[in-house]
Enzyme design. Structure first.
Site, PDB file in Angstrom:
ATOM      1  N   CYS A  26       6.902-132.637  46.005  1.00  0.00           N
ATOM      2  CA  CYS A  26       6.273-131.330  46.403  1.00  0.00           C
ATOM      3  C   CYS A  26       5.006-131.415  47.249  1.00  0.00           C
ATOM      4  O   CYS A  26       4.875-130.114  48.031  1.00  0.00           O
ATOM      5  CB  CYS A  26       5.758-130.865  44.740  1.00  0.00           C
ATOM      6  SG  CYS A  26       4.644-132.214  43.947  1.00  0.00           S
ATOM      7  N   GLU A  32       3.830-126.495  37.762  1.00  0.00           N
ATOM      8  CA  GLU A  32       3.556-127.292  39.013  1.00  0.00           C
ATOM      9  C   GLU A  32       4.637-126.997  39.596  1.00  0.00           C
ATOM     10  O   GLU A  32       5.767-127.452  39.316  1.00  0.00           O
ATOM     11  CB  GLU A  32       3.375-128.729  38.598  1.00  0.00           C
ATOM     12  CG  GLU A  32       2.006-129.007  37.801  1.00  0.00           C
ATOM     13  CD  GLU A  32       0.841-129.175  38.558  1.00  0.00           C
ATOM     14  OE1 GLU A  32       1.111-129.051  39.737  1.00  0.00           O
ATOM     15  OE2 GLU A  32      -0.117-129.209  38.062  1.00  0.00           O
ATOM     16  N   LEU A  33       4.263-126.216  40.899  1.00  0.00           N
ATOM     17  CA  LEU A  33       5.613-125.661  41.379  1.00  0.00           C
ATOM     18  C   LEU A  33       5.790-126.390  43.055  1.00  0.00           C
ATOM     19  O   LEU A  33       5.321-127.207  43.573  1.00  0.00           O
ATOM     20  CB  LEU A  33       5.398-124.248  41.767  1.00  0.00           C
ATOM     21  CG  LEU A  33       5.297-123.654  40.222  1.00  0.00           C
ATOM     22  CD1 LEU A  33       4.991-122.011  40.331  1.00  0.00           C
ATOM     23  CD2 LEU A  33       6.590-123.681  39.359  1.00  0.00           C
TER      24      LEU A  33
END
Ligand code: NAD
Length: 511
Positions: free
Chosen positions: A281, A247-248
């Site tokens: 994010c 999960e970037l």
């Protein structure tokens, strides 16, 4: 409480190597020191986890669910405020943001404890030929799962992925960010209090080297963090041939069409862009607005911005808090300066606020954004929203998709049917229509990125089953001595000849 946490970690690592310090980002004061666990200590934790896992896998799923439910009760009840304090102390976020972290984990627990038994049951499948054979797929735990997490949501990003991993019968080793380790340490103590055996849920502390060592010892790695680190983790996992999820980063777009409720859209742009001071994010970093409503939208954003209360207090009326580290402050400042130098129009904010604390930066809105501005390409991870104009939907989508990232996005229109069609054109893992950020908070909806925003998904059935290995078991119900020493015996050849026509006439025979 922090002293207890230190003793707990020290007991896991009896001969700690070099330590690292954890500081309160608002006051700068030292919260505590923790060991930088060495590769040997990581290996020892993995050995303990492996031994504990075989016993844990033998615990019935119903009982595992009961323990996770007890954990959720503790978190929802008497321990919530303690944990909120720890999160805020090391991360610097406002009270409501820390509260939301605990709420997301409670809802994750509720969702998976409700579904785990059903999803982990062996599933009947159609075998080679129905009637002659019978088939089941069993879901076995992978073994030891490693979780490497960042500092922006220290509770959510440690726990939300590991609740399903534990329920699936794995043991878990948490490697929280070295910037915010205490939230995970405290949460894992609650898991133990709820009944989970010590070595089924362990925390190792340390920086990236400890994280890298963890990848070397686990059977699955769940990584949340930057795209650059995610690549390194994926390369190491590929060498070891272990499965992984990443999960970037993101640089998420909100598209506002001319028929949108501008007042509501602007409110959501501001709240989703400045949540956790933009250190999210999937925060709204780029807003793309159709030309006819562009100036109106900017005026609405300005009005909402004027209502933001930034500060350090404990009240629900403090909306934006501190950044968590210097790197984020510097990047935000650099992106603001770059955008203004390239012709961006400052609508609000734009300055650091050292009067509030060393890492405060004003929530900032810059209009007339162009694709060559740094903030339109790279993740800012700070309180900056860029606003760009598009002449029509096609141009808005093209702009929205013009970054290497693809995590989340949002679309604003009154025509929600048309909106759902347009949504399919976004290159992102999810699209919120007339909402923002809500998919991650919906445990039944898969969440994750495309392009450089990640690999794999959290949430939903897949978010549990990814921590299992399917094992298919086929049984021949009428075993016979074969008529020749080959797989392709007369019986099999006859079956192969007849199967297609038979399946046409008697569909229940086939898949
Ligand atoms: P980071 O990549 O610097 O660190 C994340 C974690 O990886 C930390 O625990 C760190 O110690 C560890 N690490 C560092 N080097 C490592 C290595 N070589 N091997 C293994 N582990 C290593 O990220 P960060 O600054 O902590 O977090 C911010 C980033 O996280 C942002 O890019 C943000 O978008 C992203 N993020 C993504 C999601 C998501 O769900 N997609 C959620 C939150 C944050």
């Amino acid at each position: 409480m922090i002293d207890q946490a230190e003793r707990y970690i020290a007991s896991l690592n009896p001969t700690p190597p070099a330590e690292f310090e954890v500081h309160n980002p608002v006051t700068g004061e030292l919260i505590g020191r923790l060991p930088n666990s060495s590769p040997a200590e990581v290996a020892a934790a993995a050995d303990r986890a492996r031994r504990a896992q075989s016993l844990w896998a033998a615990v019935p799923v119903k009982e595992r669910c009961r323990m996770i439910d007890r954990f959720a009760n503790l978190l929802h009840g008497p321990r919530r405020e303690d944990l909120i304090k720890v999160i805020r102390q090391e991360n610097g976020k406002v009270y409501s943001g820390a509260f939301a972290e605990t709420a997301v984990i409670v809802s994750t627990c509720d969702y998976y404890t409700k579904n785990a038994e059903k999803w982990l049951r062996p599933e009947r499948r159609v075998p080679f030929v129905r009637g002659i054979y019978r088939g089941h797929v069993h879901r076995k735990p992978l073994g030891v799962v490693g979780n490497i997490s960042p500092w922006n949501y220290p509770l959510v990003l440690s726990l939300m992925d590991m609740i399903p991993a534990l329920l699936a019968g794995n043991s878990v080793i948490f490697k929280p960010s070295e910037i915010t380790p205490y939230s995970t340490i405290e949460a894992v103590k609650l898991l133990h209090e709820a009944g989970l055996p010590q070595d089924v849920a362990q925390v190792i502390t340390g920086d990236g080297r400890t994280g890298a060592a963890l990848v070397d010892h686990v059977d699955y790695i769940m990584f949340t963090g930057s795209t650059a680190t995610g690549r390194k983790v994926a390369m190491r996992a590929a060498e070891r041939l272990i499965p992984y999820s990443l999960e970037l980063g993101g640089n998420d777009a909100m598209v506002v069409l001319r028929d949108a409720d501008i007042h509501k859209a602007a409110a959501n742009a501001v709240s989703a862009g400045f949540e956790n001071s933009g250190q999210l994010c999937m925060s709204v970093e780029r807003v793309i607005v159709e030309e006819p409503v562009y100036e109106n939208f900017l005026a609405e954003m300005q009005a909402w911005h004027a209502q933001i209360n930034m500060g350090t207090g404990d009240s629900m009326d403090v909306h934006v808090g501190s950044l968590t580290n210097q790197r984020e402050l510097e990047r935000t400042q650099a992106h603001v300066e770059d955008a203004l130098a390239k012709g961006g129009r400052l609508i609000a904010g734009g300055q650091p606020r050292p009067d509030l604390g060393p890492l405060f930066f004003e929530p900032t809105i810059i209009a007339d954004a162009r694709p060559d501005m740094l903030a339109m390409q790279d993740e800012t991870f700070g309180p900056l929203i860029m606003v760009a104009k598009a002449k029509d939907v096609a141009e808005a989508l093209q702009l929205a998709n013009s970054t290497p990232y693809g995590l989340s996005s949002s679309l604003w229109t009154r025509d929600t049917r048309r909106g759902e069609e347009i949504a399919l054109g976004f290159e992102s893992g999810d699209v919120n229509i007339n909402a923002a950020l809500l998919v991650l908070g919906s445990p039944d909806m898969e969440f994750g990125g495309v392009k450089e925003s990640g690999v794999g998904r959290r949430n939903g059935r897949q978010g549990l089953l990814k921590y299992t290995v399917p094992q298919s078991i086929l049984v021949d119900r009428f075993p016979k001595v074969p008529d020749a020493p080959t797989i392709y015996t007369r019986r099999i050849v006859w079956i192969l000849r007849l199967m297609r026509p038979l399946k046409r006439w008697l569909p229940f025979l086939g898949s």
